[in-house]
Motif scaffolding. Structure first.
Motif, mmCIF file in Angstrom:
data_model
loop_
_atom_site.group_PDB
_atom_site.id
_atom_site.type_symbol
_atom_site.label_atom_id
_atom_site.label_comp_id
_atom_site.label_asym_id
_atom_site.label_seq_id
_atom_site.Cartn_x
_atom_site.Cartn_y
_atom_site.Cartn_z
ATOM 1 N N PRO A 133 0.800 -1.235 0.000
ATOM 2 C CA PRO A 133 0.000 0.000 0.000
ATOM 3 C C PRO A 133 0.829 1.281 0.000
ATOM 4 N N ALA A 134 1.861 1.335 0.824
ATOM 5 C CA ALA A 134 2.699 2.532 0.872
ATOM 6 C C ALA A 134 3.423 2.745 -0.446
ATOM 7 N N TYR A 135 3.871 1.659 -1.050
ATOM 8 C CA TYR A 135 4.590 1.764 -2.318
ATOM 9 C C TYR A 135 3.666 2.270 -3.420
ATOM 10 N N VAL A 136 2.436 1.755 -3.461
ATOM 11 C CA VAL A 136 1.467 2.170 -4.477
ATOM 12 C C VAL A 136 1.146 3.659 -4.332
ATOM 13 N N ARG A 137 0.944 4.111 -3.110
ATOM 14 C CA ARG A 137 0.634 5.537 -2.886
ATOM 15 C C ARG A 137 1.824 6.419 -3.265
ATOM 16 N N GLN A 138 3.010 5.963 -2.955
ATOM 17 C CA GLN A 138 4.212 6.732 -3.286
ATOM 18 C C GLN A 138 4.405 6.835 -4.793
ATOM 19 N N ASP A 139 4.088 5.762 -5.501
ATOM 20 C CA ASP A 139 4.300 5.705 -6.944
ATOM 21 C C ASP A 139 3.124 6.297 -7.728
ATOM 22 N N TYR A 140 2.048 6.644 -7.055
ATOM 23 C CA TYR A 140 0.852 7.230 -7.665
ATOM 24 C C TYR A 140 0.340 6.412 -8.850
ATOM 25 N N TRP A 141 -0.494 5.435 -8.543
ATOM 26 C CA TRP A 141 -1.111 4.611 -9.579
ATOM 27 C C TRP A 141 -2.368 5.267 -10.150
ATOM 28 N N TRP A 142 -2.626 6.501 -9.779
ATOM 29 C CA TRP A 142 -3.757 7.257 -10.320
ATOM 30 C C TRP A 142 -3.301 8.705 -10.471
ATOM 31 N N GLU A 143 -4.061 9.477 -11.224
ATOM 32 C CA GLU A 143 -3.685 10.863 -11.450
ATOM 33 C C GLU A 143 -3.863 11.674 -10.167
ATOM 34 N N CYS A 184 -7.203 13.892 -8.855
ATOM 35 C CA CYS A 184 -8.423 13.596 -9.614
ATOM 36 C C CYS A 184 -9.605 13.415 -8.654
ATOM 37 N N LYS A 185 -10.819 13.519 -9.194
ATOM 38 C CA LYS A 185 -12.020 13.446 -8.369
ATOM 39 C C LYS A 185 -12.143 12.115 -7.630
ATOM 40 N N MET A 186 -11.655 11.060 -8.256
ATOM 41 C CA MET A 186 -11.784 9.728 -7.664
ATOM 42 C C MET A 186 -10.632 9.381 -6.726
ATOM 43 N N GLU A 187 -9.735 10.327 -6.488
ATOM 44 C CA GLU A 187 -8.550 10.010 -5.694
ATOM 45 C C GLU A 187 -8.882 9.439 -4.313
ATOM 46 N N PRO A 188 -9.833 9.983 -3.544
ATOM 47 C CA PRO A 188 -10.128 9.371 -2.234
ATOM 48 C C PRO A 188 -10.554 7.906 -2.345
ATOM 49 N N PHE A 189 -11.367 7.598 -3.373
ATOM 50 C CA PHE A 189 -11.809 6.213 -3.572
ATOM 51 C C PHE A 189 -10.629 5.337 -3.963
ATOM 52 N N THR A 211 -8.864 1.993 -1.943
ATOM 53 C CA THR A 211 -9.100 0.665 -2.509
ATOM 54 C C THR A 211 -7.900 0.076 -3.252
ATOM 55 N N ILE A 212 -7.339 0.834 -4.186
ATOM 56 C CA ILE A 212 -6.299 0.286 -5.067
ATOM 57 C C ILE A 212 -5.096 -0.264 -4.300
ATOM 58 N N ALA A 244 -4.053 -4.188 -4.724
ATOM 59 C CA ALA A 244 -2.712 -4.526 -5.202
ATOM 60 C C ALA A 244 -1.979 -5.417 -4.201
ATOM 61 N N ALA A 245 -2.131 -5.133 -2.919
ATOM 62 C CA ALA A 245 -1.456 -5.924 -1.884
ATOM 63 C C ALA A 245 -1.936 -7.368 -1.859
ATOM 64 N N ALA A 246 -3.177 -7.584 -2.255
ATOM 65 C CA ALA A 246 -3.728 -8.946 -2.267
ATOM 66 C C ALA A 246 -3.328 -9.716 -3.517
#
Length: 230
Positions: free
Chosen positions: A72-82, A85-90, A94-95, A99-101
């Motif tokens: 999770p920390a790696y995904v947030r650091q690497d920004y897998w979304w723009e 963006c409006k959907m960023e909180p969602f 979730t993402i 990804a961790a699973a």
């Protein structure tokens, strides 16, 4: 190579377009390090599923994506979304956990070498030397991530220590191949290699090696004269 990896690789080969391997000069079979551009998530996938020598290669893999608790920390650091963006909180909620699973079991099933970013990094080099002694080649993505599917022009250099280690332990001068993954044209272009020179200190040649890689991974096509296709 685990069952999960073999099943997924077969599925990718069946349901995705074929990507050809094109060599700027014929491969001589000597131990090598292949350094591709990242091309987002599809770069590593393409190398694993379509690269001509994939069955003889092990990839360096960020240990942060191999342990579920770290993902999770790696995904947030690497920004897998723009970012913003409006959907960023969602996405943020979730993402990283999806990804961790999913990702760690796949990576642990793949032929890879965990890359650590602390004192455990010696394990990365020792495992790589063991595999080289078995006749395996390395795939190392050298680009530094810049977030949201982009990479920095600055290339990582720490992995270059593998070359003098291979010389000291095996008396092998590793060949380093820049590789361009061109998803649009469905082509993996392997450029001419640059060899580690055991007569020179690494410090005196690392700039030349890095610049050769930088130039090679940014070129998607080259003159067909003198090339060898798979």
């Amino acid at each position: 190579m685990g069952v999960l990896y073999r099943v997924l690789r077969k599925a990718i080969r069946l349901f995705s377009p074929k990507i050809e391997t094109v060599w700027e000069e014929p491969f001589d079979g000597q131990l090598a390090v292949f350094c591709p551009n990242h091309a987002g998530a599809m770069g590593p996938i393409s190398m694993c599923a379509h690269f001509e020598l994939t069955d003889s290669c092990y990839s360096w893999m960020n240990n942060g994506m191999m342990e579920a608790k770290l993902v999770p920390a790696y995904v947030r650091q690497d920004y897998w979304w723009e970012p913003g963006c409006k959907m960023e909180p969602f996405y943020n909620a979730t993402i990283p956990y999806i990804a961790a699973a999913i990702i760690p079991p796949i990576l642990r099933s793949a032929p890879g070498v965990p890359v650590y970013h602390d004192s455990r990094v010696i394990k990365t080099f020792r495992r790589s030397i063991e595999l080289l002694k078995e006749g395996k080649h390395m795939i190392i993505f050298t680009e530094q991530p810049a977030g949201h599917g982009t990479s920095e022009m600055e290339l990582n250099r720490g992995w270059l220590q593998l070359a003098p280690m291979a010389w000291r332990t095996m008396k092998v001068a590793l060949k380093i191949y820049p590789v361009n993954i061109d998803l649009e044209n469905k082509r993996i272009t392997v450029r001419k290699p640059i060899a580690f020179d055991p007569e020179l200190p690494l410090k005196e040649q690392e700039d030349r090696i890095i610049e050769t890689i930088r130039a090679g991974i940014s070129v998607g096509q080259f003159e067909e004269e003198g090339t060898t296709e798979s």
